[in-house]
Design a protein around this motif. Sequence first.
Motif, PDB file in Angstrom:
ATOM      1  N   MET A   1     -14.771  -0.127   0.742  1.00  0.00           N
ATOM      2  CA  MET A   1     -13.366  -0.506   0.822  1.00  0.00           C
ATOM      3  C   MET A   1     -12.513   0.546   1.528  1.00  0.00           C
ATOM      4  O   MET A   1     -11.465   0.237   2.013  1.00  0.00           O
ATOM      5  CB  MET A   1     -12.793  -0.732  -0.574  1.00  0.00           C
ATOM      6  CG  MET A   1     -13.167  -2.044  -1.191  1.00  0.00           C
ATOM      7  SD  MET A   1     -12.409  -3.343  -0.263  1.00  0.00           S
ATOM      8  CE  MET A   1     -12.438  -4.636  -1.406  1.00  0.00           C
ATOM      9  N   ALA A   2     -12.958   1.766   1.565  1.00  0.00           N
ATOM     10  CA  ALA A   2     -12.165   2.821   2.184  1.00  0.00           C
ATOM     11  C   ALA A   2     -11.881   2.526   3.648  1.00  0.00           C
ATOM     12  O   ALA A   2     -10.823   2.873   4.157  1.00  0.00           O
ATOM     13  CB  ALA A   2     -12.866   4.158   2.042  1.00  0.00           C
ATOM     14  N   LYS A   3     -12.806   1.861   4.327  1.00  0.00           N
ATOM     15  CA  LYS A   3     -12.604   1.533   5.733  1.00  0.00           C
ATOM     16  C   LYS A   3     -11.436   0.580   5.932  1.00  0.00           C
ATOM     17  O   LYS A   3     -10.794   0.592   6.965  1.00  0.00           O
ATOM     18  CB  LYS A   3     -13.872   0.925   6.316  1.00  0.00           C
ATOM     19  CG  LYS A   3     -15.018   1.899   6.426  1.00  0.00           C
ATOM     20  CD  LYS A   3     -16.243   1.231   7.007  1.00  0.00           C
ATOM     21  CE  LYS A   3     -17.398   2.199   7.039  1.00  0.00           C
ATOM     22  NZ  LYS A   3     -18.607   1.562   7.571  1.00  0.00           N
ATOM     23  N   ALA A   4     -11.160  -0.245   4.949  1.00  0.00           N
ATOM     24  CA  ALA A   4     -10.076  -1.210   5.056  1.00  0.00           C
ATOM     25  C   ALA A   4      -8.752  -0.632   4.553  1.00  0.00           C
ATOM     26  O   ALA A   4      -7.753  -1.330   4.491  1.00  0.00           O
ATOM     27  CB  ALA A   4     -10.416  -2.469   4.259  1.00  0.00           C
ATOM     28  N   LEU A   7      -7.155   0.551  -1.912  1.00  0.00           N
ATOM     29  CA  LEU A   7      -7.578   1.259  -3.108  1.00  0.00           C
ATOM     30  C   LEU A   7      -8.272   0.272  -4.032  1.00  0.00           C
ATOM     31  O   LEU A   7      -7.855  -0.873  -4.162  1.00  0.00           O
ATOM     32  CB  LEU A   7      -6.377   1.860  -3.831  1.00  0.00           C
ATOM     33  CG  LEU A   7      -5.632   2.949  -3.096  1.00  0.00           C
ATOM     34  CD1 LEU A   7      -4.395   3.355  -3.891  1.00  0.00           C
ATOM     35  CD2 LEU A   7      -6.529   4.141  -2.865  1.00  0.00           C
ATOM     36  N   LEU A   8      -9.303   0.712  -4.681  1.00  0.00           N
ATOM     37  CA  LEU A   8     -10.039  -0.132  -5.607  1.00  0.00           C
ATOM     38  C   LEU A   8     -10.270   0.652  -6.882  1.00  0.00           C
ATOM     39  O   LEU A   8     -10.727   1.796  -6.845  1.00  0.00           O
ATOM     40  CB  LEU A   8     -11.384  -0.544  -5.000  1.00  0.00           C
ATOM     41  CG  LEU A   8     -12.297  -1.386  -5.867  1.00  0.00           C
ATOM     42  CD1 LEU A   8     -11.646  -2.733  -6.163  1.00  0.00           C
ATOM     43  CD2 LEU A   8     -13.630  -1.579  -5.193  1.00  0.00           C
TER      44      LEU A   8
END
Length: 74
Positions: A1-4, A7-8
């Motif tokens: 998710m960091a590429k998008a 925050l998760l």
Amino acid sequence: MAKANHLLDKDHVLVFKLVNQPGMLGRVAKRLGEAHVNIDYIYGSAMEGSEESIFVVHIAESEFHKVKDTLKGL
């Protein structure tokens, strides 16, 4: 998710239904306070005219055991 660039985060929450009438959420909050349970946040929703509302409540996971008996009868 960091590429998008999002925050998760994952966490345990309580999900419950209440009768959709004024004051019900206040009764829940009062009982949790009396049990010394701190509410971090609450999200809720009910459709207009619905008999029930649904709530997502975040409290410390270590406090989950206090909630079962605290909310009986609501």
